[in-house]
Design an enzyme around this catalytic site. Structure first.
Site, PDB file in Angstrom:
ATOM      1  N   LYS A   5       3.296  11.585   1.099  1.00 46.18           N
ATOM      2  CA  LYS A   5       3.725  10.187   1.160  1.00 46.18           C
ATOM      3  C   LYS A   5       3.959   9.848   2.613  1.00 46.18           C
ATOM      4  O   LYS A   5       4.234  10.730   3.438  1.00 46.18           O
ATOM      5  CB  LYS A   5       5.025  10.003   0.379  1.00 46.18           C
ATOM      6  CG  LYS A   5       5.208   8.596  -0.150  1.00 46.18           C
ATOM      7  CD  LYS A   5       4.384   8.388  -1.403  1.00 46.18           C
ATOM      8  CE  LYS A   5       4.541   7.000  -1.960  1.00 46.18           C
ATOM      9  NZ  LYS A   5       3.895   6.909  -3.285  1.00 46.18           N
TER      10      LYS A   5
HETATM   11  P1  NAD Z   1       4.188  -3.837  -4.204  1.00 43.42           P
HETATM   12  O1  NAD Z   1       4.676  -3.951  -2.828  1.00 43.42           O
HETATM   13  O2  NAD Z   1       2.845  -4.363  -4.569  1.00 43.42           O
HETATM   14  O3  NAD Z   1       5.250  -4.504  -5.218  1.00 43.42           O
HETATM   15  C1  NAD Z   1       6.617  -4.210  -5.221  1.00 43.42           C
HETATM   16  C2  NAD Z   1       7.312  -5.375  -5.921  1.00 43.42           C
HETATM   17  O4  NAD Z   1       8.694  -5.077  -6.118  1.00 43.42           O
HETATM   18  C3  NAD Z   1       7.260  -6.680  -5.123  1.00 43.42           C
HETATM   19  O5  NAD Z   1       7.006  -7.735  -6.023  1.00 43.42           O
HETATM   20  C4  NAD Z   1       8.665  -6.791  -4.565  1.00 43.42           C
HETATM   21  O6  NAD Z   1       9.025  -8.130  -4.282  1.00 43.42           O
HETATM   22  C5  NAD Z   1       9.447  -6.188  -5.704  1.00 43.42           C
HETATM   23  N1  NAD Z   1      10.782  -5.751  -5.367  1.00 43.42           N
HETATM   24  C6  NAD Z   1      11.217  -5.082  -4.288  1.00 43.42           C
HETATM   25  N2  NAD Z   1      12.548  -4.876  -4.374  1.00 43.42           N
HETATM   26  C7  NAD Z   1      12.941  -5.432  -5.547  1.00 43.42           C
HETATM   27  C8  NAD Z   1      14.186  -5.552  -6.216  1.00 43.42           C
HETATM   28  N3  NAD Z   1      15.301  -5.044  -5.670  1.00 43.42           N
HETATM   29  N4  NAD Z   1      14.234  -6.189  -7.424  1.00 43.42           N
HETATM   30  C9  NAD Z   1      13.111  -6.686  -7.961  1.00 43.42           C
HETATM   31  N5  NAD Z   1      11.900  -6.602  -7.387  1.00 43.42           N
HETATM   32  C10 NAD Z   1      11.826  -5.996  -6.191  1.00 43.42           C
HETATM   33  O7  NAD Z   1       4.306  -2.278  -4.594  1.00 43.42           O
HETATM   34  P2  NAD Z   1       3.589  -1.504  -5.782  1.00 43.42           P
HETATM   35  O8  NAD Z   1       2.400  -0.828  -5.210  1.00 43.42           O
HETATM   36  O9  NAD Z   1       3.470  -2.389  -6.967  1.00 43.42           O
HETATM   37  O10 NAD Z   1       4.662  -0.342  -6.052  1.00 43.42           O
HETATM   38  C11 NAD Z   1       5.772  -0.540  -6.928  1.00 43.42           C
HETATM   39  C12 NAD Z   1       6.310   0.816  -7.356  1.00 43.42           C
HETATM   40  O11 NAD Z   1       5.271   1.541  -8.021  1.00 43.42           O
HETATM   41  C13 NAD Z   1       6.775   1.740  -6.230  1.00 43.42           C
HETATM   42  O12 NAD Z   1       7.822   2.555  -6.705  1.00 43.42           O
HETATM   43  C14 NAD Z   1       5.556   2.599  -5.957  1.00 43.42           C
HETATM   44  O13 NAD Z   1       5.878   3.822  -5.333  1.00 43.42           O
HETATM   45  C15 NAD Z   1       5.081   2.799  -7.391  1.00 43.42           C
HETATM   46  N6  NAD Z   1       3.681   3.195  -7.523  1.00 43.42           N
HETATM   47  C16 NAD Z   1       2.686   2.440  -7.003  1.00 43.42           C
HETATM   48  C17 NAD Z   1       1.363   2.830  -7.204  1.00 43.42           C
HETATM   49  C18 NAD Z   1       0.204   1.995  -6.712  1.00 43.42           C
HETATM   50  O14 NAD Z   1      -0.933   2.324  -7.065  1.00 43.42           O
HETATM   51  N7  NAD Z   1       0.425   0.931  -5.959  1.00 43.42           N
HETATM   52  C19 NAD Z   1       1.067   4.007  -7.902  1.00 43.42           C
HETATM   53  C20 NAD Z   1       2.115   4.744  -8.445  1.00 43.42           C
HETATM   54  C21 NAD Z   1       3.427   4.324  -8.255  1.00 43.42           C
END
Ligand code: NAD
Length: 418
Positions: A107
């Protein structure tokens, strides 16, 4: 290891220790399984648009190199710290092993608020970070992907900077890049789609009719929005969603098509005309059938775990549930947990497909990709459900112990170095 001191790292270590006890891994083998193989912290000076120079902190942690290159996202968020990145790298290791992928976990992150930077500043920051990472990354060493605050464009800049250094185009150095640059069809949607697929499988087990179900999604970014749209396609009524700026609710179900257009224009869910605003804390406590935390770590805690009112808790985010909350949920069999390392594994599975397609320069159709993705997810799902039922342990313990056992076996077979 003091250098990783952080609440999220402590949480990942506590989870690991519990699994090590369960698997009876000797104490003398635990350290090299738990602690990251190597980490790099870099200072990143960037020329800002106003003529000043600002120095950002960047990190990359590679958890283990035993099975193949490392794989994991890159996060841009003001709270990024080395310890947090190390915890996320550790979870990636268990996730990849659980899905049977030939990767260790990694990461990375930069402590910054991308919403306060211009596109030019984000580009210069990304290219500088990549430059610093060059000795440390590559298709056979470490492959990055998008995470919170990064996207396809970020991956395109990393790929371009790395390729300029190599002297030829190296698409396989990142995944989650634009399709025109060697990205995979279906990668952007893969995590959210996978979350919804596994919710559908859990609903079967619980005899829950998705067509009559309600869902709540915390975090309406890549993972959360696609999970919401996919759940909508399965017939679920999505009654509340949130992002960092606010949370919205409509007991009759949100109009997801209208919401998609609204978010594309306004870059937030707050103010959406078809819903009323609610408090962030309230969103997680709404009565619903399906709750999907898809924002950040440590959202379901000892304070709210006893009060959440869902049938299925599907962890789209990494580490959304603290160990204290987990202990409470284990006493609440009415809440079925699909743990993060299983629930959100669709993203790294299609990243693996992207890496394979880039290496062979031969690309698959979206149907082939969805088909292969669901086959791996189905296999993981069946194994974990079976293990949880047979051993009478939680789905989280079943998933983590499957992943950790595979890494442990590989380390024992190879020896001490990797
Ligand atoms: P992203 O940046 O596209 O979206 C994150 C979202 O969470 C945004 O809408 C943001 O405004 C919101 N957010 C942040 N803090 C918040 C809070 N306190 N309350 C409510 N909403 C809040 O990120 P993503 O890629 O969708 O990742 C989201 C989660 O999924 C993370 O934990 C990431 O590690 C995990 N993840 C992502 C992927 C991927 O393929 N992108 C894969 C596995 C896991």
């Amino acid at each position: 290891m003091q250098v990783y001191e952080h609440p999220t790292f402590q949480m990942a270590c506590r989870q690991f220790d519990r699994v090590a006890d369960h698997l009876q891994i000797p104490e003398s083998d635990c350290g090299r399984l738990k602690f990251p193989k190597r980490s790099l912290a870099v200072a990143l000076p960037v020329h800002m648009d106003d003529g000043t120079t600002q120095v950002f902190s960047g990190y990359r942690v590679q958890h283990h190199l035993t099975i193949g290159p490392t794989k994991g996202g890159l996060r841009y968020h003001p709270d990024v710290k080395l310890g947090e990145v190390a915890a996320l790298a550790m979870w990636m290791s268990w996730k990849c092993a659980l899905a049977g992928l030939p990767f260790g976990g990694a990461k990375g992150g930069i402590a910054c608020d991308p919403s306060k930077l211009s596109p030019g500043e984000v580009e210069r920051l990304t290219r500088r970070f990549t430059q610093e990472m060059i000795p440390f990354i590559g298709p056979q060493m470490d492959v990055m992907a998008p995470d919170v605050g990064t996207n396809e464009q970020t991956m395109a800049w990393i790929m371009d900077t790395f390729s300029m250094h190599a002297g030829y185009t190296v698409p396989s150095v990142v995944t989650g890049k634009p399709v025109g640059l060697g990205g995979s069809l279906g990668r952007r949607e893969a995590t959210g789609r996978g979350v919804a697929y596994l919710i559908n499988r859990a609903a079967d087990v619980l005899s829950l009719d998705l067509g009559k179900s309600t869902a709540v999604v915390q975090g309406f970014g890549n993972v959360g929005s696609v999970a919401a749209y996919s759940l909508g396609r399965y017939g679920a009524k999505v009654i509340a969603v949130s992002d960092v700026g606010g949370a919205i609710y409509n007991s009759m179900g949100l109009d997801l098509l209208a919401l998609e257009k609204y978010v594309a224009q306004n870059h937030r869910v707050g103010g959406f005309p078809g819903a009323e605003p609610i408090a962030h804390e309230q969103l997680l406590l709404l009565p619903c059938d399906i709750l999907v935390p898809a924002a950040l770590e440590r959202q379901i805690t000892a304070e709210n775990a006893g009060k959440i009112q869902c049938r299925i808790l599907a962890e789209g985010a990494n580490g959304p549930t603290t160990p204290e909350a987990d202990a409470i949920l284990e006493q609440r069999p009415e809440v079925f947990v699909i743990p993060d390392v299983l629930a959100n594994s669709g993203g790294v599975i299609v990243s693996y497909f992207e890496w394979v397609q880039d290496l062979q320069s031969f690309f698959w159709s979206e149907t082939e990709i969805a088909d292969k993705l669901f086959r791996i997810l189905e296999n993981s799902w069946a194994q974990i459900l079976n293990c949880s039922r047979k051993q009478n342990i939680s789905m989280r313990l079943a998933a983590l112990s499957t992943g950790i056992r595979r890494v442990y076996e590989a380390k024992r077979q190879r020896g001490l170095f990797p």
